[in-house]
Design a protein around this motif. Sequence first.
Motif, mmCIF file in Angstrom:
data_model
loop_
_atom_site.group_PDB
_atom_site.id
_atom_site.type_symbol
_atom_site.label_atom_id
_atom_site.label_comp_id
_atom_site.label_asym_id
_atom_site.label_seq_id
_atom_site.Cartn_x
_atom_site.Cartn_y
_atom_site.Cartn_z
ATOM 1 N N ALA A 70 0.801 -1.229 0.000
ATOM 2 C CA ALA A 70 0.000 0.000 0.000
ATOM 3 C C ALA A 70 0.832 1.276 0.000
ATOM 4 C CB ALA A 70 -0.967 -0.018 1.192
ATOM 5 N N PRO A 71 1.877 1.416 0.858
ATOM 6 C CA PRO A 71 2.659 2.652 0.844
ATOM 7 C C PRO A 71 3.370 2.918 -0.479
ATOM 8 C CG PRO A 71 3.043 1.422 2.873
ATOM 9 C CD PRO A 71 2.305 0.519 1.956
ATOM 10 N N MET A 72 3.565 1.867 -1.290
ATOM 11 C CA MET A 72 4.224 2.027 -2.585
ATOM 12 C C MET A 72 3.230 2.333 -3.697
ATOM 13 S SD MET A 72 7.143 -0.973 -2.500
ATOM 14 C CE MET A 72 6.034 -2.315 -2.014
ATOM 15 N N GLY A 73 1.959 2.468 -3.319
ATOM 16 C CA GLY A 73 0.937 2.747 -4.315
ATOM 17 C C GLY A 73 0.490 1.524 -5.085
ATOM 18 N N LEU A 74 0.765 0.335 -4.545
ATOM 19 C CA LEU A 74 0.385 -0.913 -5.197
ATOM 20 C C LEU A 74 -0.716 -1.598 -4.410
ATOM 21 C CD1 LEU A 74 3.949 -2.309 -5.985
ATOM 22 C CD2 LEU A 74 2.447 -1.047 -7.530
ATOM 23 N N ARG A 75 -1.478 -2.393 -5.106
ATOM 24 C CA ARG A 75 -2.509 -3.174 -4.426
ATOM 25 C C ARG A 75 -2.618 -4.541 -5.091
ATOM 26 N NH1 ARG A 75 -7.115 -3.408 -7.471
ATOM 27 N NH2 ARG A 75 -7.340 -1.857 -9.140
ATOM 28 N N LEU A 76 -3.135 -5.494 -4.353
ATOM 29 C CA LEU A 76 -3.330 -6.836 -4.891
ATOM 30 C C LEU A 76 -4.620 -6.888 -5.700
ATOM 31 C CD1 LEU A 76 -2.418 -9.041 -1.790
ATOM 32 C CD2 LEU A 76 -0.984 -8.522 -3.758
ATOM 33 N N SER A 77 -4.567 -7.631 -6.784
ATOM 34 C CA SER A 77 -5.780 -7.860 -7.561
ATOM 35 C C SER A 77 -6.525 -9.029 -6.939
ATOM 36 C CB SER A 77 -5.420 -8.172 -9.023
ATOM 37 O OG SER A 77 -6.561 -8.616 -9.725
ATOM 38 N N MET A 78 -7.661 -8.755 -6.332
ATOM 39 C CA MET A 78 -8.428 -9.807 -5.682
ATOM 40 C C MET A 78 -8.972 -10.817 -6.704
ATOM 41 S SD MET A 78 -8.237 -9.420 -2.439
ATOM 42 C CE MET A 78 -6.524 -8.931 -2.767
ATOM 43 N N GLU A 79 -9.160 -10.344 -7.951
ATOM 44 C CA GLU A 79 -9.665 -11.267 -8.977
ATOM 45 C C GLU A 79 -8.616 -12.300 -9.371
ATOM 46 O OE1 GLU A 79 -9.640 -7.994 -9.268
ATOM 47 O OE2 GLU A 79 -11.746 -7.485 -8.919
ATOM 48 N N LYS A 80 -7.328 -11.909 -9.281
ATOM 49 C CA LYS A 80 -6.255 -12.802 -9.704
ATOM 50 C C LYS A 80 -5.551 -13.484 -8.541
ATOM 51 C CE LYS A 80 -5.245 -10.095 -13.863
ATOM 52 N NZ LYS A 80 -4.219 -9.337 -14.608
ATOM 53 N N THR A 81 -5.881 -13.093 -7.337
ATOM 54 C CA THR A 81 -5.227 -13.672 -6.165
ATOM 55 C C THR A 81 -5.949 -14.949 -5.753
ATOM 56 O OG1 THR A 81 -4.519 -11.506 -5.389
ATOM 57 C CG2 THR A 81 -4.532 -13.278 -3.779
ATOM 58 N N VAL A 82 -5.215 -16.040 -5.661
ATOM 59 C CA VAL A 82 -5.807 -17.347 -5.363
ATOM 60 C C VAL A 82 -5.071 -17.990 -4.201
ATOM 61 C CG1 VAL A 82 -6.308 -19.651 -6.253
ATOM 62 C CG2 VAL A 82 -6.489 -17.676 -7.760
ATOM 63 N N ILE A 83 -5.816 -18.569 -3.275
ATOM 64 C CA ILE A 83 -5.232 -19.391 -2.225
ATOM 65 C C ILE A 83 -5.707 -20.816 -2.469
ATOM 66 C CG2 ILE A 83 -5.128 -19.865 0.253
ATOM 67 C CD1 ILE A 83 -5.536 -16.926 0.787
ATOM 68 N N THR A 84 -4.772 -21.723 -2.651
ATOM 69 C CA THR A 84 -5.153 -23.095 -2.987
ATOM 70 C C THR A 84 -4.198 -24.087 -2.342
ATOM 71 O OG1 THR A 84 -5.570 -24.608 -4.838
ATOM 72 C CG2 THR A 84 -3.750 -23.066 -5.080
ATOM 73 N N HIS A 85 -4.681 -25.296 -2.136
ATOM 74 C CA HIS A 85 -3.853 -26.368 -1.587
ATOM 75 C C HIS A 85 -3.021 -26.976 -2.711
ATOM 76 C CE1 HIS A 85 -2.638 -30.019 0.532
ATOM 77 N NE2 HIS A 85 -3.109 -29.482 1.646
#
Length: 213
Positions: A30-45
């Motif tokens: 966040a302080p670098m002006g970046l954010r995660l794309s929730m559409e492309k972020t995946v948590i998987t086994h």
Amino acid sequence: MRYADDWCLMVKGTRADAEDLREEIAQVLAPMGLRLSMEKTVITHIEEGLDFLGWRIQRHRKRGSDQHYVYTYPSKKAVLAVKRKIKAVCRQVEVNQPLDDLLRRLNVMLRGWCDYFRTGVSSAVFAYLNSYLWESAWRRLRRKHRKSTWKEIRLRCCGGGWWPASERRELINLEKVGTTRYRYRGSVIPSPWPAADNEEHTVPTGLVESPVH
């Protein structure tokens, strides 16, 4: 300024551990002006696997044993994409153009693709694509020489054999492309993180992130 970066974080822990790390990562960006794309972020086994930069990363049981290992090999999406490229090249090179033009374009495109994927468990995929490549090339040869027999086409376009070749070059044979595996280094790579306190209950979880603008 815009950023485009893809990365994969492997977590030895629970899903909750991965979710906590995702929040921490978002706070760092966040302080670098970046954010995660929730559409492309995946948590998987790792047992379910994930696609990352054209690779399929998934744990499988090794054939003929009870041991399980993490394998990396070309994803289905990557294979479908290169099949579409093979088909497109065979259509773009008109039948009135020399066979050498077709072979040159196919070889350049496929060498680059194989160079990228040869560092994984790719032999079976290369063999599958080799069959598709041969069939695609032969369909094009049949369109070019509609009134010729199979024997005449083989003499003219394959040197009497079955593999397409011109006077200057031969169609790349993907089954002859050697594959390599990254050497397992394990504990040779130092880890700054302490070992999990409750290892018997932890499961490997993958967190795939793609930060954008």
